[in-house]
Design a protein around this motif. Structure first.
Motif, mmCIF file in Angstrom:
data_model
loop_
_atom_site.group_PDB
_atom_site.id
_atom_site.type_symbol
_atom_site.label_atom_id
_atom_site.label_comp_id
_atom_site.label_asym_id
_atom_site.label_seq_id
_atom_site.Cartn_x
_atom_site.Cartn_y
_atom_site.Cartn_z
ATOM 1 N N TYR A 167 0.855 -1.192 0.000
ATOM 2 C CA TYR A 167 0.000 0.000 0.000
ATOM 3 C C TYR A 167 0.889 1.239 0.000
ATOM 4 C CZ TYR A 167 -3.543 -3.420 1.326
ATOM 5 O OH TYR A 167 -4.378 -4.511 1.343
ATOM 6 N N SER A 168 1.623 1.416 -1.086
ATOM 7 C CA SER A 168 2.684 2.423 -1.107
ATOM 8 C C SER A 168 2.168 3.860 -1.119
ATOM 9 C CB SER A 168 3.603 2.211 -2.311
ATOM 10 O OG SER A 168 2.855 2.263 -3.507
ATOM 11 N N PHE A 169 1.068 4.119 -1.832
ATOM 12 C CA PHE A 169 0.558 5.490 -1.949
ATOM 13 C C PHE A 169 -0.898 5.535 -1.502
ATOM 14 C CE2 PHE A 169 3.583 5.018 -5.591
ATOM 15 C CZ PHE A 169 4.601 5.782 -5.042
ATOM 16 N N ARG A 170 -1.220 6.513 -0.662
ATOM 17 C CA ARG A 170 -2.610 6.703 -0.256
ATOM 18 C C ARG A 170 -3.299 7.760 -1.105
ATOM 19 N NH1 ARG A 170 0.082 6.778 5.502
ATOM 20 N NH2 ARG A 170 1.668 7.372 4.021
ATOM 21 N N ARG A 171 -2.472 8.673 -1.631
ATOM 22 C CA ARG A 171 -3.025 9.788 -2.419
ATOM 23 C C ARG A 171 -1.961 10.251 -3.414
ATOM 24 N NH1 ARG A 171 -1.724 11.046 2.832
ATOM 25 N NH2 ARG A 171 -3.759 10.307 3.519
#
Length: 251
Positions: A167-171
């Protein structure tokens, strides 16, 4: 009933990972030795690691490869699971790891990574299968490279089919932040290695990267996120070489 622990070490490097670290630590709770090397978090990352029972160390940032080598060197066991704070070990992968530990048939093991973004598994954009070595016999290898770190072993590497979740990027803003930091480090590393470019390189390689990710790697099938991922990869290549060109001119 309390979960029994396996004689396995886990190595994690962190900085300001209070949002992601709890789920990461819970997913490796089957290991009896967890090492966290933090590089100066200003949030609750260190407290979260200590509350979990991880052996926690605070060190100056040395680059991805050297920092992970430091974490691995502190592990108690010969077998080490190397995981990032934004990664998770699913239950089926846990079972495979535990089975391997009872009868190892290789010296390092790679896993495919399922990369998630905006709640979706990104199946294209060169984000799958994204093979990466994560379970290693620590005395037979080490990480090389400052930025794109890679585990290099004296022994053999076996490929496994069960995945690690990432889950490297949330946004989108996370992408930009990582892009800024990584391109600077990569340009500096290339400069030290003697790599030199001309003013056309950022444009040519950036355009090629966009076409590779969006067209050849079928990024268009991942919708708008696929377009943004392809664009960010292209911009990353552009600025990596633009910053390298800047270093050349300064020196």
């Amino acid at each position: 009933m309390k979960e029994s622990k396996s004689p396995l070490s886990v190595a994690i490097i962190t900085k300001n990972e209070e949002e992601m670290l709890p789920d990461c630590l819970n997913s490796v709770s089957f290991a009896d030795d967890v090492v966290v090397v933090d590089s100066g978090s200003t949030d609750n990352t260190v407290e979260i690691a200590q509350d979990f029972g991880a052996r926690t160390f605070i060190e100056e940032w040395k680059g991805y490869g050297p920092q992970k080598n430091s974490a691995v060197s502190k592990c108690k066991h010969d077998w080490v699971l190397i995981i990032d704070a934004d990664e998770r070990i699913p239950s089926e992968t846990k079972e495979v790891i535990l089975k391997i530990l009872t009868n190892p048939f290789s010296d390092a093991y790679s896993f495919p990574r399922k990369n998630f973004f905006h709640g979706k598994w990104i199946k294209h954009c060169d984000w799958w299968p994204d093979e990466t070595v994560r379970l290693v016999r620590k005395n037979l290898g080490r990480f090389k490279n400052i930025t794109h770190e890679k585990w290099v072993t004296e022994g053999k590497v076996a490929k496994l089919n069960t995945p690690i979740e990432h889950y490297s990027f949330r946004r989108y803003s996370d992408m930009l932040r990582v892009l800024e930091n990584r391109t600077t480090a990569m340009a500096e590393e290339l400069f030290k290695e003697g790599k030199r470019v001309n003013p056309l390189t950022p444009f040519i390689d950036g355009i090629f990267m966009f076409l590779k990710i969006y067209i050849l790697k079928l990024g268009f099938l991942d919708g708008f996120d696929g377009f943004v991922i392809a664009l960010s990869r292209a911009v990353g290549v552009f600025f990596k070489y633009a910053k390298l060109l800047e270093l050349q001119r300064k020196k």
